[in-house]
Design an enzyme around this catalytic site. Structure first.
Site, PDB file in Angstrom:
ATOM      1  N   SER A   1       0.816  -1.218   0.029  1.00  0.00           N
ATOM      2  CA  SER A   1       0.036  -0.306  -0.021  1.00  0.00           C
ATOM      3  C   SER A   1       0.742   1.175  -0.061  1.00  0.00           C
ATOM      4  O   SER A   1       0.387   2.419  -0.139  1.00  0.00           O
ATOM      5  CB  SER A   1      -0.721   0.022   1.405  1.00  0.00           C
ATOM      6  OG  SER A   1      -2.050  -0.683   0.971  1.00  0.00           O
TER       7      SER A   1
ATOM      8  N   TYR B   1      -4.555   4.219   7.869  1.00  0.00           N
ATOM      9  CA  TYR B   1      -5.977   3.766   7.956  1.00  0.00           C
ATOM     10  C   TYR B   1      -6.622   3.979   9.118  1.00  0.00           C
ATOM     11  O   TYR B   1      -6.599   5.179   9.341  1.00  0.00           O
ATOM     12  CB  TYR B   1      -5.628   2.127   7.854  1.00  0.00           C
ATOM     13  CG  TYR B   1      -4.812   1.699   6.798  1.00  0.00           C
ATOM     14  CD1 TYR B   1      -4.745   2.048   5.527  1.00  0.00           C
ATOM     15  CD2 TYR B   1      -3.819   0.815   7.457  1.00  0.00           C
ATOM     16  CE1 TYR B   1      -4.218   1.252   4.774  1.00  0.00           C
ATOM     17  CE2 TYR B   1      -2.836   0.308   6.493  1.00  0.00           C
ATOM     18  CZ  TYR B   1      -3.052   0.571   4.976  1.00  0.00           C
ATOM     19  OH  TYR B   1      -2.030   0.121   4.257  1.00  0.00           O
TER      20      TYR B   1
ATOM     21  N   VAL C   1       0.989  -3.955   4.148  1.00  0.00           N
ATOM     22  CA  VAL C   1       0.759  -5.232   4.753  1.00  0.00           C
ATOM     23  C   VAL C   1       1.770  -5.963   4.581  1.00  0.00           C
ATOM     24  O   VAL C   1       1.942  -6.754   5.361  1.00  0.00           O
ATOM     25  CB  VAL C   1      -0.527  -5.565   4.138  1.00  0.00           C
ATOM     26  CG1 VAL C   1      -1.841  -5.367   4.726  1.00  0.00           C
ATOM     27  CG2 VAL C   1      -0.513  -6.121   2.758  1.00  0.00           C
TER      28      VAL C   1
ATOM     29  N   TYR D   1      -3.011  -2.068 -10.379  1.00  0.00           N
ATOM     30  CA  TYR D   1      -3.176  -2.005  -8.858  1.00  0.00           C
ATOM     31  C   TYR D   1      -2.244  -3.139  -8.503  1.00  0.00           C
ATOM     32  O   TYR D   1      -1.373  -3.010  -7.443  1.00  0.00           O
ATOM     33  CB  TYR D   1      -4.535  -2.103  -8.524  1.00  0.00           C
ATOM     34  CG  TYR D   1      -4.453  -1.844  -6.921  1.00  0.00           C
ATOM     35  CD1 TYR D   1      -4.238  -0.901  -6.053  1.00  0.00           C
ATOM     36  CD2 TYR D   1      -4.699  -3.278  -6.166  1.00  0.00           C
ATOM     37  CE1 TYR D   1      -4.132  -0.931  -4.672  1.00  0.00           C
ATOM     38  CE2 TYR D   1      -4.892  -3.213  -4.890  1.00  0.00           C
ATOM     39  CZ  TYR D   1      -4.395  -1.914  -4.197  1.00  0.00           C
ATOM     40  OH  TYR D   1      -4.523  -2.370  -2.587  1.00  0.00           O
TER      41      TYR D   1
ATOM     42  N   LYS E   1       0.390   3.412  -2.852  1.00  0.00           N
ATOM     43  CA  LYS E   1      -0.569   4.418  -3.142  1.00  0.00           C
ATOM     44  C   LYS E   1      -0.271   5.694  -3.168  1.00  0.00           C
ATOM     45  O   LYS E   1      -0.624   6.757  -3.784  1.00  0.00           O
ATOM     46  CB  LYS E   1      -1.906   4.220  -2.084  1.00  0.00           C
ATOM     47  CG  LYS E   1      -2.292   2.823  -2.067  1.00  0.00           C
ATOM     48  CD  LYS E   1      -3.193   2.438  -1.022  1.00  0.00           C
ATOM     49  CE  LYS E   1      -3.749   0.833  -1.128  1.00  0.00           C
ATOM     50  NZ  LYS E   1      -4.021   0.397   0.080  1.00  0.00           N
TER      51      LYS E   1
HETATM   52  N1  GLN Z   1      -2.300  -5.209  -2.099  1.00  0.00           N
HETATM   53  C1  GLN Z   1      -2.696  -5.151  -0.778  1.00  0.00           C
HETATM   54  C2  GLN Z   1      -4.232  -5.135  -1.036  1.00  0.00           C
HETATM   55  O1  GLN Z   1      -4.765  -4.718  -2.020  1.00  0.00           O
HETATM   56  C3  GLN Z   1      -2.373  -3.891  -0.237  1.00  0.00           C
HETATM   57  C4  GLN Z   1      -3.003  -3.488   1.028  1.00  0.00           C
HETATM   58  C5  GLN Z   1      -2.205  -2.733   2.275  1.00  0.00           C
HETATM   59  O2  GLN Z   1      -0.683  -2.807   2.073  1.00  0.00           O
HETATM   60  N2  GLN Z   1      -2.703  -2.228   3.000  1.00  0.00           N
HETATM   61  O3  GLN Z   1      -5.046  -5.699  -0.335  1.00  0.00           O
END
Ligand code: GLN
Length: 327
Positions: free
Chosen positions: A65, A243, A261, A191, A68
């Site tokens: 993530s 988050y 994650v 993505y 992003k």
């Molecule tokens: N690739 C992970 C997902 O889409 C990314 C989520 C994350 O890092 N919080 O669930």
């Protein structure tokens, strides 16, 4: 305090937090469950190009993530601030990063680009004639931030692509409500690819330092993103990057940040430094357990909190300059 002390402080933190075994690996992406829970690396890069790397700083992992943030910067460049704002909001959700709760007929757009729904919508806006052109533009953008070629980890990409049903559900819901256009399979592939870019913790600190330096990579001097977009990127990181822990993070640590994650967290100390931690054991919000502890300690030690108005710049600059510095 001198430079050697910054290194010693990071080293001490590493030694102190290494035995911590709380948290879980992210298992919902099968490839991520293969991580070694002991991995733990820290990196701090200053705007004059000094690096302080401790622990598993060379260990590669997928960016997840954290991507992003950088894709949002690219969408700001491609699409323009006001246009993008019509498609993806900047409101924190207070819900988990993979929540579908707020995708309904009343919500005109996903809440923000740091949660999955908003990130998928943001990625769907990246321009380019064909999927390969869009992917190449994305990789070129990451290269400017990192300062070297970056690659996608195919196993993770395929793993996410095969199991990312929840992300697919989000894309379908957004299509149903007219929030994104119909090319959702291409958007999802891009993505999953952006999440599977391989980095190490030092790379992440350089990327964060680039944002701290108005979009200029402090090691290569290259402009990675237009400086006019950095304020927007950092604002969204500050309010939404952690988050449903974003408020508590702002309270405790007080600098723009983003977690992923796979266990990475980046944080930007504007005009001073980029910092990254990698440790794959996660708490219930999906944030690295050791990572949170490191940043709390660093923020306290160097007065990094943006509203720590008197300690702020002074302590860290004094540490960098050593005896005879400004404070
Ligand atoms: N690739 C992970 C997902 O889409 C990314 C989520 C994350 O890092 N919080 O669930």
């Amino acid at each position: 305090m001198a430079i050697a002390d910054i290194h010693a402080f990071l080293q001490d933190l590493h030694t102190q937090l290494k035995p911590l075994s709380e948290g879980q690996l992210a298992c919902y992406i099968p490839e991520l469950a293969k991580a070694d829970p002991h991995w733990f690396g820290l990196s701090l890069v200053t705007l004059d190009g000094r690096s302080f790397d401790v622990g598993d700083a060379q260990q590669t992992f997928t960016i997840q993530s954290i991507s992003k943030v950088f894709v949002y910067g690219m969408a700001l460049e491609d699409y323009g601030r006001e246009n993008l704002l019509k498609k993806v909001g900047v409101e924190p959700t207070g819900d988990p990063f993979n929540s579908l709760i707020r995708l309904d007929a009343d919500s005109k757009r996903p809440d923000n680009p740091m949660v999955n729904a908003g990130a998928i919508a943001t990625t769907s806006l990246i321009t380019g004639k064909a999927p390969a052109d869009r992917l190449n533009r994305l990789l070129a953008m990451f290269k400017r931030y990192v300062g070297r070629e970056v690659f996608i980890d195919m196993s993770t990409f395929l793993s996410e692509r095969a199991t990312g049903h929840r992300n697919r559900a989000m894309a379908h819901l957004m299509l149903n409500f007219g929030m994104i256009d119909e090319h959702i399979d291409e958007a999802l592939d891009l993505y999953f690819q952006q999440c599977s870019v391989l980095v190490n913790v030092h790379d992440l600190a350089v990327m964060a330092a680039t944002l701290a330096n108005q979009g200029v990579n402090p090691l290569t001097g290259e402009q990675a993103v237009g400086s006019e977009h950095v304020r927007d990127i950092l604002s969204v990181m500050y309010t939404c990057g952690m988050y449903n822990f974003a408020g508590e993070w702002a309270f405790r640590v007080g600098i723009p940040a983003k977690s992923g994650v796979s266990g990475g967290i980046i944080a930007v100390v504007p005009n001073q430094a980029g910092i990254a931690v990698f440790s794959p054991l996660l708490d219930e919000h999906g944030n690295s357990v050791r990572g949170l502890r490191v940043f709390e300690a660093l923020s306290k030690q160097y007065g990094f909190h943006l509203f720590d108005l008197c300690l702020g710049r002074c302590r860290f600059e004094a540490a960098l300059q050593g005896p005879g510095g400004p404070c």
